[in-house]
Design a protein around this motif. Structure first.
Motif, short mmCIF file in Angstrom:
data_model
loop_
_atom_site.label_atom_id
_atom_site.label_comp_id
_atom_site.label_asym_id
_atom_site.label_seq_id
_atom_site.Cartn_x
_atom_site.Cartn_y
_atom_site.Cartn_z
N GLU A 209 9.39 53.03 -14.05
CA GLU A 209 8.78 51.97 -13.06
C GLU A 209 8.54 52.40 -11.54
N ASN A 210 9.64 53.63 -11.35
CA ASN A 210 9.54 53.97 -9.72
C ASN A 210 8.27 54.76 -9.62
N GLN A 211 7.73 55.58 -10.62
CA GLN A 211 6.42 56.12 -10.54
C GLN A 211 5.24 55.28 -10.32
N ALA A 212 5.27 54.05 -11.28
CA ALA A 212 4.31 53.08 -11.22
C ALA A 212 4.40 52.31 -9.79
N ALA A 213 5.50 52.15 -9.19
CA ALA A 213 5.68 51.60 -7.90
C ALA A 213 4.99 52.25 -6.93
N ILE A 214 5.27 53.52 -6.73
CA ILE A 214 4.57 54.42 -5.77
C ILE A 214 3.14 54.40 -5.92
N PHE A 215 2.70 54.47 -7.11
CA PHE A 215 1.24 54.41 -7.29
C PHE A 215 0.68 53.30 -6.94
N ALA A 216 1.31 52.05 -7.27
CA ALA A 216 0.81 50.83 -6.85
C ALA A 216 0.78 50.74 -5.36
N ILE A 217 2.03 51.17 -4.57
CA ILE A 217 1.95 51.18 -3.07
C ILE A 217 0.74 52.01 -2.41
N LEU A 218 0.59 53.22 -2.97
CA LEU A 218 -0.65 54.10 -2.50
C LEU A 218 -1.89 53.62 -2.64
N ASP A 219 -2.06 53.01 -3.84
CA ASP A 219 -3.36 52.56 -4.09
C ASP A 219 -3.82 51.13 -3.11
N TYR A 220 -2.42 50.44 -2.67
CA TYR A 220 -2.73 49.39 -1.85
C TYR A 220 -3.07 49.86 -0.47
N ILE A 221 -2.43 50.79 0.11
CA ILE A 221 -2.71 51.24 1.43
C ILE A 221 -3.79 51.97 1.71
N THR A 222 -4.55 52.37 0.50
CA THR A 222 -5.78 53.33 0.65
C THR A 222 -6.73 52.74 0.08
N ALA A 223 -6.71 51.20 -0.37
CA ALA A 223 -7.81 50.45 -1.06
C ALA A 223 -9.06 50.30 -0.09
N PRO B 2 7.28 65.77 -2.40
CA PRO B 2 6.45 64.48 -2.55
C PRO B 2 6.61 64.08 -3.90
N GLY B 3 7.13 64.78 -5.05
CA GLY B 3 7.40 64.09 -6.23
C GLY B 3 6.35 63.34 -6.89
N ALA B 4 6.33 62.08 -7.22
CA ALA B 4 5.19 61.54 -7.90
C ALA B 4 4.10 61.24 -6.78
N ILE B 5 4.32 61.24 -5.63
CA ILE B 5 3.18 61.11 -4.73
C ILE B 5 2.28 62.37 -5.05
N ALA B 6 2.62 63.62 -5.34
CA ALA B 6 1.62 64.51 -5.74
C ALA B 6 0.76 64.31 -7.07
N LEU B 7 1.72 63.70 -7.98
CA LEU B 7 1.06 63.04 -9.17
C LEU B 7 -0.04 62.08 -8.86
N TRP B 8 0.11 61.24 -7.93
CA TRP B 8 -0.86 60.18 -7.78
C TRP B 8 -1.95 60.92 -7.01
N ALA C 202 -3.98 62.96 -9.94
CA ALA C 202 -4.81 61.91 -10.60
C ALA C 202 -6.11 61.42 -9.99
N GLY C 203 -6.09 61.30 -8.70
CA GLY C 203 -7.24 60.91 -7.90
C GLY C 203 -8.11 61.81 -7.57
N GLY C 204 -7.82 62.98 -7.76
CA GLY C 204 -8.61 64.07 -7.29
C GLY C 204 -8.52 64.47 -5.82
N HIS C 205 -7.53 64.19 -5.28
CA HIS C 205 -7.39 64.33 -3.61
C HIS C 205 -6.93 65.68 -3.30
N ALA C 206 -7.12 66.03 -2.11
CA ALA C 206 -6.70 67.28 -1.46
C ALA C 206 -5.52 67.11 -0.73
N LEU C 207 -4.25 67.65 -1.39
CA LEU C 207 -2.83 67.34 -0.67
C LEU C 207 -2.34 68.70 -0.16
#
Length: 221
Positions: free
Chosen positions: A207-221, A14-20, A23-28
């Motif tokens: 920028e790739n990590q920032a883009a993944i964070f933006a995508i995940l923020d968007y679909i889970t908003a 999962p790479g940067a997805i795990a970091l996201w 950071a959000g305190g989620h359970a992965l």
């Protein structure tokens, strides 16, 4: 949030997805159906992440078909999903669209170009890692998200809850090393003409990590 990650090969995590998630305190929770034959349910999943892998959605494999049943259940429940490479192909296959040979085998680093501004914060150009020789068809009602010079269908956004990428923005430096170390033979024949050493020499763009964070923020908003 309960995040279910479907990992399809040991070399693509999962790479940067795990970091996201952290950071959000989620359970992965990471599932490995190719080894254990187990998948989550839509009921115990708030966000489904489907990673890449060496298989094809066109393979006649039981767990691949079971995974598409899970995707359909997520669609029915109107829950968010993110797919990378094989994962994105699985989503489009579930939606009834074909997965076919790509215009070229694309393995290595190459630019992708944003085609819509529907997701805030994504730059016009990113340098993504590519590791594929098949492609998905864009769902008719989806927004075309990214293209590349070799393969036009590099990403889509559907219903503000689903994003599929043919390329990889999620790998961190250790992930790239793991992919090359374990699956480096796949690089042969790539139209990008990069050696394993050249792929490893490329620093993972911040920028790739920032883009993944933006995508995940968007679909889970």
């Amino acid at each position: 949030m309960r995040i279910s990650v479907i990992q399809h090969t040991p070399s693509e995590g999962p790479g940067a997805i795990a970091l996201w998630s952290h950071a959000g305190g989620h359970a992965l929770t990471c599932y490995h159906p190719y080894q254990f034959g187990r998948l989550p349910t839509a009921e115990n999943t708030d966000l489904l992440v489907l990673l890449g892998g060496p298989m094809s959605p066109n393979d006649d494999t039981a767990w691949i078909k079971q995974e598409r049943a899970l995707i359909q259940a997520m669609l029915t429940a109107d829950k968010p999903m993110f797919g990378a490479c094989f994962g994105a192909q699985q989503i489009t296959k579930t939606l009834g669209y074909p997965v076919t040979a790509a215009e070229a085998k694309e393995v290595g680093w190459a630019k992708i170009y944003r085609q819509t501004t529907i997701i805030p914060g994504l730059p016009a150009t990113l340098t993504a890692l590519h590791w594929h020789q098949e492609k998905f068809a864009l769902p008719q009602s989806a927004h075309w998200l990214f293209s590349s010079d070799l393969v036009s269908n590099q990403g889509f956004v559907l219903d503000h809850k689903i994003v599929g990428l043919q390329c990889h923005l999620e790998p961190l430096a250790d992930d790239v090393r793991t992919m090359v170390a374990n699956d480096g033979s796949y690089i042969k024949g790539s139209a990008l003409h990069q050696s394993p050493a050249e792929i490893l020499a490329q620093l993972v763009p911040a920028e790739n990590q920032a883009a993944i964070f933006a995508i995940l923020d968007y679909i889970t908003a």
